[in-house]
Design an enzyme around this catalytic site. Structure first.
Site, mmCIF file in Angstrom:
data_model
loop_
_atom_site.group_PDB
_atom_site.id
_atom_site.type_symbol
_atom_site.label_atom_id
_atom_site.label_comp_id
_atom_site.label_asym_id
_atom_site.label_seq_id
_atom_site.Cartn_x
_atom_site.Cartn_y
_atom_site.Cartn_z
ATOM 1 N N TYR A 53 3.505 24.546 -29.702
ATOM 2 C CA TYR A 53 3.705 23.225 -30.749
ATOM 3 C C TYR A 53 3.721 22.120 -29.690
ATOM 4 C CZ TYR A 53 6.865 25.108 -34.126
ATOM 5 O OH TYR A 53 7.370 25.916 -34.878
ATOM 6 N N SER A 233 11.023 25.357 -43.177
ATOM 7 C CA SER A 233 10.048 23.784 -44.377
ATOM 8 C C SER A 233 11.793 23.794 -45.283
ATOM 9 C CB SER A 233 8.979 24.389 -44.214
ATOM 10 O OG SER A 233 7.951 24.640 -43.723
ATOM 11 N N PHE A 237 7.152 20.512 -46.521
ATOM 12 C CA PHE A 237 6.379 19.601 -46.216
ATOM 13 C C PHE A 237 6.893 18.124 -46.678
ATOM 14 C CE2 PHE A 237 4.308 22.715 -43.100
ATOM 15 C CZ PHE A 237 3.526 22.201 -43.144
ATOM 16 N N LEU A 240 9.863 17.388 -51.398
ATOM 17 C CA LEU A 240 11.352 17.589 -51.681
ATOM 18 C C LEU A 240 12.776 16.721 -51.438
ATOM 19 C CD1 LEU A 240 12.146 21.662 -51.978
ATOM 20 C CD2 LEU A 240 11.762 20.112 -53.674
#
Length: 345
Positions: A53, A233, A237, A240
Site C-alpha cells: 500500500y 470492499s 469501491f 453501494l
C-alpha cells in the site's frame, strides 16, 4: 463499539476495522493521522495495512501507508491498538518489492522486517498473506483454469516460516487473504499435522454484490474452523454508497483510477446498485451504512474493513456499527440477490 475475538488468538478487535490503502496516495500523512485519531476515538482498535500500500501500487509510494501509520503509532500505547499488515504475493508487475514478491522463508523474513521498520514497532498483531503463492482466480476473475497452475512454495513451508515469526515474537497471529476453501483447509491441515500456528482470519472481498464467500463454501469452512472473515470492499469501491448514481464523475477510486475497478464494470452491477440503494432509502437508512451493516451482521464476520478519504465519510462508515438490519430488510436483500446474484465477484 462491539468487540469480537479474532479466531482463537485471544485478540479482541472492534467490529469495524480501519482500512488504510488510501494513505500515501489519496490521503496525506496529516489526513491519515486525523483518520486514525478519529477512528480510535469512536472505539475502533483495529487497523489494517499492507506492505504494497497505497494503491494503485507504485514503486515510488510502496510502503508509504505503513510509514504513515508508524509515525502515528509511535505516539500511542502500543497494546491499545491491534495492527494488521500483509506480505504481498507473487506478482510479475511489482519487481520493486524484493525483485518480485514471493511467499518463501527468506522473503517472509525480509517482508516482516521491512513492515516492522516502517510501522516503528517490534511486532504486528496479525500478519496476513495478501494473496496466495499458488495460482488462483483473483480480483474479479470468475473461473479456475488448471493450465495456469505454476510452481509455488508449499503451504507447509509457508506456514513453517510464518510460525517462526510467531516464535520470534514478531507476529502474534497469522491470517490469509483472497483465499479459497482449498487453501484455507490446506493451511488448517498443515497446522494440525506439524504443530504450526493456526490461521485465525481470512480477508476476502464480501459485499452485497459479491456474496461468493457464502455461496462458494468459505462460509462453512470459516465457521467450522473458527477462522473469522475480515470482509474488505463492503461498499464495492463506493458503488453501494450510491454516489455514482447521482454523479458518475464523483470523486473516488473508480473515477480517479479507472483501470483499478474492472471487476465492477460488469453486467447487472448498475441494476443491482440501484436496487440496493433504493432499498436503503425506503427503510430510511444511509445506503453506505446499510451495506456495511449487512456484512457486519453476518455470523462468520469478525470485523468489517472500511476505508474513507475524508472524516465525513469515515464518520458515516463507522456509524454503521450502531445499525441493525431487520429480518424484513434482510429478506428484501436476498430477493435482490436472487435477481442479480453476485454481479461483481
Amino acid at each position: 463499539m462491539e468487540m469480537r475475538l479474532l479466531g482463537d488468538s485471544g485478540i479482541s478487535v472492534s467490529s469495524i476495522c480501519l482500512g488504510t490503502m488510501t494513505f500515501g496516495q489519496q490521503n496525506t500523512e496529516a489526513e491519515a493521522h486525523a483518520q486514525l485519531d478519529f477512528a480510535v476515538a469512536q472505539g475502533v482498535n483495529f487497523i489494517d495495512a499492507a506492505e504494497m500500500y497505497p494503491v494503485p501500487p507504485k514503486a515510488e509510494t510502496q510502503g508509504r501507508t505503513e510509514s504513515y501509520i508508524g509515525s502515528w503509532l509511535v505516539r500511542q500505547a502500543r497494546d491499545s491498538v491491534v495492527v494488521a499488515t500483509k506480505i504481498a504475493g507473487p506478482s510479475r508487475g511489482m519487481k520493486w518489492i524484493r525483485g518480485g514478491p514471493q511467499i518463501t522463508a527468506p522473503q517472509i523474513r525480509a517482508a516482516i522486517d521491512g513492515s516492522l521498520r516502517r510501522l516503528r514497532t517490534d511486532y504486528v498483531d496479525l500478519y496476513q498473506i495478501h494473496w496466495p503463492e499458488r495460482y488462483v482466480p483473483m480480483f474479479g476473475e470468475r473461473y479456475y483454469e488448471p493450465a495456469r497452475q505454476r510452481a509455488a512454495e508449499s503451504i507447509e513451508n509457508q506456514l513453517r516460516a510464518l510460525g517462526e515469526l510467531v516464535q520470534a515474537g514478531k507476529v502474534r497471529a497469522i491470517g490469509l487473504s483472497n483465499e479459497t476453501p482449498y487453501g484455507v483447509m490446506s493451511f488448517a491441515q498443515a497446522a494440525r499435522e506439524h504443530g504450526f500456528p493456526r490461521v485465525v482470519s481470512i480477508q476476502n472481498a464480501y459485499h452485497l454484490m459479491n456474496r461468493t464467500f457464502e455461496t462458494g463454501g468459505l462460509a462453512e469452512v470459516s465457521t467450522q474452523l473458527n477462522i473469522g472473515l475480515l470482509p474488505y470492499s463492503p461498499l464495492a469501491f463506493g458503488l453501494l454508497s450510491g454516489k455514482y448514481l447521482s454523479d458518475p464523475s464523483a470523486a473516488g477510486r473508480l473515477t480517479e483510477f479507472p483501470g483499478f475497478g474492472q471487476r465492477y464494470a460488469k453486467p447487472n452491477v448498475a441494476e443491482a446498485t440501484r436496487a440496493y440503494v433504493a432499498l436503503a432509502q425506503r427503510h430510511g437508512l444511509s445506503p453506505a451504512q446499510m451495506a456495511i451493516a449487512f456484512t457486519r451482521q453476518k455470523p462468520f464476520t469478525t470485523s468489517v474493513i472500511i476505508g474513507a478519504t475524508s472524516i465525513t465519510q469515515l464518520a458515516e462508515n463507522i456509524g454503521a456499527a450502531d445499525v441493525t438490519l431487520s429480518a424484513e430488510l434482510l429478506a428484501e436483500v436476498d430477493e435482490i440477490d436472487q435477481r442479480w446474484p453476485n454481479p461483481a465477484p
